[in-house]
Design a protein around this motif. Structure first.
Motif, PDB file in Angstrom:
ATOM      1  N   PRO A  71      -9.211   2.082  -0.036  1.00 14.76           N
ATOM      2  CA  PRO A  71     -10.136   2.594  -1.290  1.00 14.76           C
ATOM      3  C   PRO A  71      -9.449   3.142  -2.330  1.00 14.76           C
ATOM      4  CG  PRO A  71     -11.110   3.247   1.026  1.00 14.76           C
ATOM      5  CD  PRO A  71      -9.664   3.062   1.231  1.00 14.76           C
ATOM      6  N   ASP A  72      -9.820   2.515  -3.337  1.00 15.03           N
ATOM      7  CA  ASP A  72      -9.240   2.935  -4.645  1.00 15.03           C
ATOM      8  C   ASP A  72      -7.750   3.024  -4.735  1.00 15.03           C
ATOM      9  OD1 ASP A  72     -11.544   3.474  -5.853  1.00 15.03           O
ATOM     10  OD2 ASP A  72     -11.831   5.585  -5.203  1.00 15.03           O
ATOM     11  N   GLY A  73      -7.051   2.098  -3.970  1.00 14.44           N
ATOM     12  CA  GLY A  73      -5.869   1.960  -3.824  1.00 14.44           C
ATOM     13  C   GLY A  73      -5.093   1.567  -5.111  1.00 14.44           C
ATOM     14  N   SER A  74      -5.747   0.942  -5.934  1.00 17.43           N
ATOM     15  CA  SER A  74      -5.556   0.554  -7.315  1.00 17.43           C
ATOM     16  C   SER A  74      -5.066   1.687  -8.335  1.00 17.43           C
ATOM     17  CB  SER A  74      -6.458  -0.332  -8.037  1.00 17.43           C
ATOM     18  OG  SER A  74      -7.758   0.474  -8.012  1.00 17.43           O
ATOM     19  N   LYS A  75      -5.669   2.795  -7.868  1.00 16.59           N
ATOM     20  CA  LYS A  75      -5.426   3.905  -8.649  1.00 16.59           C
ATOM     21  C   LYS A  75      -4.347   4.873  -8.406  1.00 16.59           C
ATOM     22  CE  LYS A  75     -10.346   4.578 -10.078  1.00 16.59           C
ATOM     23  NZ  LYS A  75     -11.096   3.779  -9.209  1.00 16.59           N
ATOM     24  N   VAL A  76      -3.652   4.518  -7.237  1.00 14.07           N
ATOM     25  CA  VAL A  76      -2.604   5.224  -6.641  1.00 14.07           C
ATOM     26  C   VAL A  76      -1.157   4.972  -7.256  1.00 14.07           C
ATOM     27  CG1 VAL A  76      -1.355   5.732  -4.364  1.00 14.07           C
ATOM     28  CG2 VAL A  76      -3.901   5.570  -4.401  1.00 14.07           C
ATOM     29  N   ARG A  77      -0.527   5.628  -7.928  1.00 14.16           N
ATOM     30  CA  ARG A  77       0.859   5.454  -8.101  1.00 14.16           C
ATOM     31  C   ARG A  77       1.670   6.382  -7.136  1.00 14.16           C
ATOM     32  NH1 ARG A  77       1.529   0.718 -10.500  1.00 14.16           N
ATOM     33  NH2 ARG A  77       3.349   1.494 -11.235  1.00 14.16           N
ATOM     34  N   VAL A  78       2.690   5.481  -6.519  1.00 17.47           N
ATOM     35  CA  VAL A  78       3.786   6.399  -6.002  1.00 17.47           C
ATOM     36  C   VAL A  78       4.914   6.589  -6.658  1.00 17.47           C
ATOM     37  CG1 VAL A  78       4.591   6.498  -3.728  1.00 17.47           C
ATOM     38  CG2 VAL A  78       2.220   5.284  -4.122  1.00 17.47           C
ATOM     39  N   PRO A  79       5.468   7.849  -6.455  1.00 21.47           N
ATOM     40  CA  PRO A  79       7.031   8.025  -6.995  1.00 21.47           C
ATOM     41  C   PRO A  79       7.990   7.352  -5.809  1.00 21.47           C
ATOM     42  CG  PRO A  79       5.760  10.105  -7.075  1.00 21.47           C
ATOM     43  CD  PRO A  79       4.740   9.083  -6.555  1.00 21.47           C
ATOM     44  N   LEU A  80       8.960   6.822  -6.312  1.00 23.49           N
ATOM     45  CA  LEU A  80      10.065   6.277  -5.364  1.00 23.49           C
ATOM     46  C   LEU A  80      10.387   7.154  -4.239  1.00 23.49           C
ATOM     47  CD1 LEU A  80      11.860   4.175  -4.507  1.00 23.49           C
ATOM     48  CD2 LEU A  80      13.396   4.817  -6.145  1.00 23.49           C
ATOM     49  N   PRO A  81      10.732   8.547  -4.524  1.00 24.99           N
ATOM     50  CA  PRO A  81      10.961   9.569  -3.435  1.00 24.99           C
ATOM     51  C   PRO A  81       9.786   9.656  -2.479  1.00 24.99           C
ATOM     52  CG  PRO A  81      11.713  10.498  -5.357  1.00 24.99           C
ATOM     53  CD  PRO A  81      10.973   9.165  -5.766  1.00 24.99           C
ATOM     54  N   ALA A  82       8.523   9.565  -2.743  1.00 31.23           N
ATOM     55  CA  ALA A  82       7.236   9.655  -1.791  1.00 31.23           C
ATOM     56  C   ALA A  82       7.391   8.320  -1.221  1.00 31.23           C
ATOM     57  CB  ALA A  82       6.393   9.962  -2.673  1.00 31.23           C
ATOM     58  N   ALA A  83       7.530   7.132  -1.805  1.00 30.22           N
ATOM     59  CA  ALA A  83       7.423   5.912  -1.101  1.00 30.22           C
ATOM     60  C   ALA A  83       8.374   6.072   0.075  1.00 30.22           C
ATOM     61  CB  ALA A  83       7.791   4.810  -1.935  1.00 30.22           C
ATOM     62  N   LEU A  84       9.814   6.159  -0.367  1.00 33.11           N
ATOM     63  CA  LEU A  84      10.659   6.080   0.943  1.00 33.11           C
ATOM     64  C   LEU A  84      10.438   7.235   2.119  1.00 33.11           C
ATOM     65  CD1 LEU A  84      13.908   5.910  -1.443  1.00 33.11           C
ATOM     66  CD2 LEU A  84      12.740   4.059  -0.141  1.00 33.11           C
TER      67      LEU A  84
END
Length: 191
Positions: A167-180
């Protein structure tokens, strides 16, 4: 998640078509070639869908490769803290150059097949929030009109996919380190 992967594949295929068409029409202006890594020094964040794909593919890499990437992530984060501007906006951040932790010593991306939209578009004219950006090494001349990818539309498509993850995933922006690391802000089941 299969629908997310298919949706990303469609978006990435559309980007590939736009890139190849631009390169075909403007071969002297699009100067991307193996070994050029200017795009690997640009800072950006990821949509939730892109972050999930990167994490999935990162998790499938051999342990030694993952360990080396995470070593580079730590270096990336230290450099970011050193260079972080007091005012954060896309235009200020785009001027900061930090080596992507996915770029290996052979000048190759460790997760090339899962690379985000930003990486795939680098090298051709892109309109972001009303302003056109191009690679500094390209031959596109300021003031001339060229076919341009409307990045806001790409972001809308990525946001729609991200909403399917959370839910509200469209508002989530993820920095590259967090994604990894598999850390997705506000998303419990992926972390």
């Amino acid at each position: 998640m299969q629908a997310i992967w298919q949706g990303l594949e469609e978006i990435f295929n559309d980007i590939e078509v736009a890139f190849l068409e631009t390169k075909k029409r403007y071969p002297k202006e699009v100067r991307c070639k193996p070994g050029c890594v200017d795009c690997c020094y640009a800072l950006f964040d990821l949509s939730l869908a892109e972050a999930a794909l990167l994490y999935r593919d990162f998790s499938r890499k051999p342990r030694g490769v993952r360990r080396e990437i995470m070593r580079r992530v730590e270096k990336y984060e230290k450099e970011w803290l050193r260079k972080k501007p007091t005012v954060l906006n896309p235009f200020v951040i785009s001027a900061i150059k930090i080596r992507c932790p996915l770029l290996n010593d052979k000048k190759r991306c460790e997760l090339y097949e899962a690379r985000p939209a930003t990486c795939r578009l680098y090298g051709i004219p892109v309109l972001i929030a009303g302003e056109t950006f191009v690679c500094g090494y390209s031959g596109f001349e300021p003031g001339k009109s060229y076919p341009t990818v409307y990045f806001d539309k790409v972001l809308e498509r990525l946001a729609a996919l991200s909403d399917k993850i959370a839910p509200d995933g469209s508002k989530v922006r993820v920095p590259l380190p967090a994604a990894l690391r598999g850390r997705f802000p506000g998303v419990q089941f992926l972390a």
